[in-house]
Motif scaffolding. Structure first.
Motif, PDB file in Angstrom:
ATOM      1  N   ALA A 152      37.403  26.294  53.525  1.00 37.44           N
ATOM      2  CA  ALA A 152      37.792  26.422  52.121  1.00 37.44           C
ATOM      3  C   ALA A 152      39.039  25.596  51.808  1.00 37.44           C
ATOM      4  N   VAL A 153      39.067  25.044  50.604  1.00 36.90           N
ATOM      5  CA  VAL A 153      40.220  24.275  50.133  1.00 36.90           C
ATOM      6  C   VAL A 153      41.239  25.242  49.541  1.00 36.90           C
ATOM      7  N   VAL A 154      42.499  25.113  49.948  1.00 36.93           N
ATOM      8  CA  VAL A 154      43.562  25.974  49.426  1.00 36.93           C
ATOM      9  C   VAL A 154      44.290  25.242  48.306  1.00 36.93           C
ATOM     10  N   GLU A 155      44.268  25.811  47.116  1.00 39.24           N
ATOM     11  CA  GLU A 155      44.957  25.250  45.953  1.00 39.24           C
ATOM     12  C   GLU A 155      46.125  26.163  45.591  1.00 39.24           C
ATOM     13  N   GLU A 156      47.232  25.571  45.128  1.00 42.98           N
ATOM     14  CA  GLU A 156      48.393  26.371  44.751  1.00 42.98           C
ATOM     15  C   GLU A 156      48.701  26.168  43.269  1.00 42.98           C
ATOM     16  N   LEU A 200      29.701  24.597  43.602  1.00 40.22           N
ATOM     17  CA  LEU A 200      29.240  25.863  44.158  1.00 40.22           C
ATOM     18  C   LEU A 200      29.218  25.852  45.674  1.00 40.22           C
ATOM     19  N   SER A 201      28.983  24.690  46.272  1.00 39.60           N
ATOM     20  CA  SER A 201      28.797  24.637  47.725  1.00 39.60           C
ATOM     21  C   SER A 201      30.086  24.894  48.495  1.00 39.60           C
ATOM     22  N   GLY A 202      31.223  24.611  47.892  1.00 37.89           N
ATOM     23  CA  GLY A 202      32.484  24.780  48.609  1.00 37.89           C
ATOM     24  C   GLY A 202      33.224  26.036  48.199  1.00 37.89           C
ATOM     25  N   SER A 203      33.967  26.611  49.143  1.00 32.60           N
ATOM     26  CA  SER A 203      34.804  27.772  48.853  1.00 32.60           C
ATOM     27  C   SER A 203      36.212  27.310  48.510  1.00 32.60           C
ATOM     28  N   VAL A 204      36.892  28.089  47.661  1.00 32.48           N
ATOM     29  CA  VAL A 204      38.231  27.741  47.185  1.00 32.48           C
ATOM     30  C   VAL A 204      39.144  28.945  47.349  1.00 32.48           C
ATOM     31  N   CYS A 205      40.366  28.702  47.813  1.00 27.26           N
ATOM     32  CA  CYS A 205      41.388  29.737  47.891  1.00 27.26           C
ATOM     33  C   CYS A 205      42.533  29.341  46.959  1.00 27.26           C
ATOM     34  N   VAL A 206      42.886  30.219  46.051  1.00 30.92           N
ATOM     35  CA  VAL A 206      43.932  29.923  45.070  1.00 30.92           C
ATOM     36  C   VAL A 206      45.145  30.798  45.353  1.00 30.92           C
ATOM     37  N   GLN A 207      46.226  30.165  45.797  1.00 31.89           N
ATOM     38  CA  GLN A 207      47.510  30.835  45.938  1.00 31.89           C
ATOM     39  C   GLN A 207      48.246  30.667  44.616  1.00 31.89           C
ATOM     40  N   GLY A 208      48.541  31.774  43.966  1.00 28.70           N
ATOM     41  CA  GLY A 208      49.199  31.676  42.668  1.00 28.70           C
ATOM     42  C   GLY A 208      50.167  32.819  42.456  1.00 28.70           C
ATOM     43  N   GLY A 209      51.378  32.497  42.054  1.00 26.68           N
ATOM     44  CA  GLY A 209      52.376  33.514  41.770  1.00 26.68           C
ATOM     45  C   GLY A 209      52.056  34.244  40.476  1.00 26.68           C
ATOM     46  N   PRO A 210      52.876  35.204  40.105  1.00 28.66           N
ATOM     47  CA  PRO A 210      52.639  35.980  38.885  1.00 28.66           C
ATOM     48  C   PRO A 210      52.574  35.088  37.654  1.00 28.66           C
ATOM     49  N   GLY A 211      51.590  35.347  36.799  1.00 28.99           N
ATOM     50  CA  GLY A 211      51.497  34.637  35.535  1.00 28.99           C
ATOM     51  C   GLY A 211      50.913  33.248  35.602  1.00 28.99           C
ATOM     52  N   THR A 212      50.411  32.831  36.775  1.00 27.86           N
ATOM     53  CA  THR A 212      49.833  31.489  36.893  1.00 27.86           C
ATOM     54  C   THR A 212      48.374  31.452  36.474  1.00 27.86           C
ATOM     55  N   GLY A 213      47.802  32.615  36.186  1.00 27.67           N
ATOM     56  CA  GLY A 213      46.431  32.655  35.686  1.00 27.67           C
ATOM     57  C   GLY A 213      45.363  32.621  36.746  1.00 27.67           C
ATOM     58  N   GLY A 257      44.920  35.109  45.320  1.00 32.20           N
ATOM     59  CA  GLY A 257      45.972  35.996  45.787  1.00 32.20           C
ATOM     60  C   GLY A 257      47.338  35.341  45.775  1.00 32.20           C
ATOM     61  N   ASP A 258      48.319  36.141  46.174  1.00 33.98           N
ATOM     62  CA  ASP A 258      49.707  35.689  46.237  1.00 33.98           C
ATOM     63  C   ASP A 258      50.346  36.337  47.457  1.00 33.98           C
ATOM     64  N   LEU A 259      50.717  35.530  48.435  1.00 32.39           N
ATOM     65  CA  LEU A 259      51.280  36.072  49.681  1.00 32.39           C
ATOM     66  C   LEU A 259      52.528  36.913  49.413  1.00 32.39           C
TER      67      LEU A 259
END
Length: 685
Positions: A519-523, A200-213, A493-495
């Motif tokens: 925030a940690v960026v995950e792809e 909970l303490s950390g923020s996360v950014c998820v870059q994901g293309g279509p259909g990656t959930g 999101g998805d750039l």
């Protein structure tokens, strides 16, 4: 994989035993619900307020204990080699756990179903042949409706058994859908699970293309955090922010299906709804208003209301007079300005600071004033008059109105920030007479929200999920960031799907505006929802809309249905819809916004009923007519995409148009038909 045809009537058949377990678990859940319904609180509450609060909590628990008949109560089983937490050297016998959407216990309190979020459930998602995590057997269950109809075993501790792709997992991923978005709790993959269970303490950014959930991952992360930190988040609150109401309606059943009923949902426009929106901005003006530089313009404009004092304050109490000289007042004002605290907080502090100076004078003269005297001095008419003159109240909407209406006022506070052309672009040609009369645009509401926060701190929540974040302006990111200054965020999101003139260029920049630079960026690059042939076709656009972004690689064994057809009229588009409606599941007809009325008429002529985006499909009405501008975030089993070039041409520039097309191409889960009379965009051919 075992199916019901194997030994259906044999009571010793594993499938029969699992069905018995399911029936017993459902009965236990009903008993838990009945226990909650039968609670008598008459003699345990001190007053009617406590009684109302407790009754609300009980009502919410009763709702959370609902048994959804078409939703599997458990979807998996783990057989451990040893009891979790036991010393393996002691040879402790392993335990068996059924993994489901919520915890269920029997009359003795022993667990019958373990919540998927519990630590003991984690190996269901993470264990593998290479890393079995002390799991001997992982069993997945297949369902038809709410009936258990199949199971499939993986012997993770048996080196002689080769690893294989789960057929049930593939079937669940590809299962046709009718209605809103459903949870993916039974199909969460290891890389998704890592994001879901991050702290909970950390923020996360998820870059994901279509259909990656990515949307499902964000929602399941909320559900996990509420499980792991329920007491804290019950106090501070959680919020899911989506791009539009259609999208929010599409996802609104996911969290309740997981037993979470308290999570609020909103759009960014909902958050900043300080004024009625009756106007629109051109793209250039909207980009300038959404630029982070506007925050400094507003800060200057707010602080400009402070006037340094030139006259002393004379406080009369009884027969005594106490004088606070102008230079001392100026020191107080400058000290408050230097602290850069919010305008309203500083204004509230000013009379107390002045009163404190008077109290010091009283003490020096031999008096012994207390806090009540200081409060009385702070309320003295002379002090109140001085505060009003030095630090007058500021109305955020009136401030923004003046900035957009008064060229001189804007020029003073935008000097060195916005050039003359930019200032002219955002100035209203016809100034409004009042806040209510003004034709505010969406970007103006965001400016008012920024000004409101400069005056008074915005309430912060414990956790915020921001979906489709790539379409936000810097000022919109700031508006969201204000809602989680003391909490954390999950940004999704998805750039490549950014379709606004101010679309996000990089997550590093966006997270800075959000106030979550750490925030940690995950792809996510594994595609579970979009068929191989469809995503491969759509990915032809990536070099033109998001160079350097990793294409999504579909992990679906079924390549899906895909066809590109040249048509001679709208009747053939309707025929394509009819063809797909003969298949099981939902169908979306996606077209450029300008084409929607024409296609609506063609569908009506053919006698085909249809829904609008966000409306819930039913077994009788499974076709949705979707303007391309509203397709983002939505999914359908089958899609007919009408006139790709018209989708591109419907946007102000080619790159935005191609991004809009990329979104439209990737809404299909099982099949896509592209129909076109005009030539296809060159980037696709």
């Amino acid at each position: 994989m075992s199916t019901p045809s194997d030994t259906h009537s044999d009571p010793q058949d594993p499938l029969s035993r699992e069905r018995t377990q399911l029936g017993d678990s459902r009965a236990a859940l009903r008993a838990m619900r009945e226990d909650a319904e039968n609670l008598d609180i008459k003699d345990v509450t001190a007053n009617w307020v406590n009684a109302a609060v407790l009754q609300h909590q009980i009502d919410e628990r009763i709702k959370a204990l609902a048994d959804l008949s078409h939703t599997p109560l458990f979807f998996g089983r783990l057989d451990y080699l040893h009891s979790p937490g036991a010393d393996k050297a002691e040879g402790a016998e392993g335990e068996r756990f059924y993994i489901g959407r919520r915890h269920v216990h029997d009359a003795d309190g022993d667990p019958m179903v373990i919540d998927w979020r519990a630590p003991v459930s984690q190996p269901f998602y993470r264990a593998s042949k290479k890393t079995p995590m002390d799991v001997a057997l992982r069993r997945r269950f297949g369902y038809t409706g709410g009936d258990l109809t199949a199971y499939e075993d993986e012997h993770l501790s048996d080196p002689s058994e080769a690893a294989a792709t789960s057929k049930l997992l593939q079937q669940e991923i590809e299962r046709p859908r009718v209605g809103p978005m459903r949870d993916i709790v039974a199909t969460i993959q290891p890389e998704q699970d890592e994001i879901v269970r991050s702290g909970l303490s950390g923020s996360v950014c998820v870059q994901g293309g279509p259909g990656t959930g990515k949307t499902a991952v964000g929602l399941h992360r909320v559900a996990y955090l509420l499980y792991a930190h329920r007491e804290r988040l019950a106090r501070t609150g959680t919020l899911v922010i989506g791009p539009n109401s259609s999208f929010l309606h599409y996802i609104e059943q996911v969290l309740p299906a997981l037993g979470e009923l308290e999570v609020k949902q909103a759009t960014v426009d909902d958050l900043v709804a300080h004024v009625e929106i009756r106007g629109t901005d051109g793209a250039t003006a909207a980009v300038i208003k959404g630029d982070a530089r506007m925050a400094e313009v507003l800060r200057r404009a707010v602080r400009s209301h402070v006037t340094l004092p030139t006259e002393p304050v004379m406080v009369v109490r009884g027969s005594r007079r106490w004088r606070v000289p102008a230079y001392e007042l100026e020191e107080i004002v400058r000290e408050l300005l230097d602290r850069d605290i919010r305008y309203g907080a500083a204004r509230d502090a000013l009379p107390q600071r002045i009163a404190h100076v008077v109290l010091v004078q009283m003490e020096r003269s031999g008096e012994a004033p207390d806090d009540r005297v200081q409060d009385a001095v702070a309320r003295n008419p002379a002090v109140k008059a001085a505060v009003k003159a030095i630090w007058p109240p500021v109305d955020p909407a009136k401030l923004v109105l003046r900035l957009l209406s008064d060229a001189d006022f804007l020029a003073v506070h935008a000097a060195g920030i916005l050039d003359e052309d930019e200032q002219k672009e955002i100035l209203w040609q016809k100034p409004a007479r009042s806040v209510k009369a003004a034709k505010w645009a969406l970007a103006d509401a965001v400016l008012i929200d920024e000004a409101t926060d400069l005056v008074q701190r915005t309430h912060s929540l414990g956790h915020v999920v921001l979906d489709e974040a790539q379409d936000l302006s810097p000022m919109q990111y700031r508006a969201v960031g204000r809602r989680c200054t003391t909490g954390s965020a999950t940004v999704l999101g998805d750039l490549a799907q950014g379709t606004t003139p101010w679309a996000t260029r990089s997550w590093t920049e966006a997270l800075g505006h959000l106030g979550k630079s750490e925030a940690v960026v995950e792809e996510l690059t594994a595609g579970f929802r979009v068929p191989t042939d469809v995503i491969t076709y759509a990915s032809r656009l990536l070099p033109h809309i998001a160079p350097g972004l990793t294409p999504v690689a579909s992990v679906r064994e079924n390549p899906g249905f895909f066809d590109v057809r040249t048509t001679s009229g709208d009747a053939e588009v309707v025929a394509a819809c009819e063809e797909l409606l003969r298949k099981e599941g939902s169908t979306g007809l996606i077209a450029a916004d300008a084409r929607i009325p024409v296609l609506a008429e063609a569908l009506a002529t053919a006698g085909i009923t249809y829904l609008g985006p966000g409306e819930e499909t039913t077994p009788d009405t499974r076709l949705t007519l979707v303007p391309a501008s509203l397709a983002k975030g939505l999914e359908y089993d089958y899609v007919v995409l009408d006139e790709p070039q018209a989708v591109v041409d419907g946007e102000p520039d080619e790159r935005t148009g191609l991004r809009r097309l990329y979104v439209a191409l990737t809404r299909a889960v099982s099949g896509l038909i592209v129909t076109h009379a005009a030539p296809l965009p060159a980037q696709l051919t």
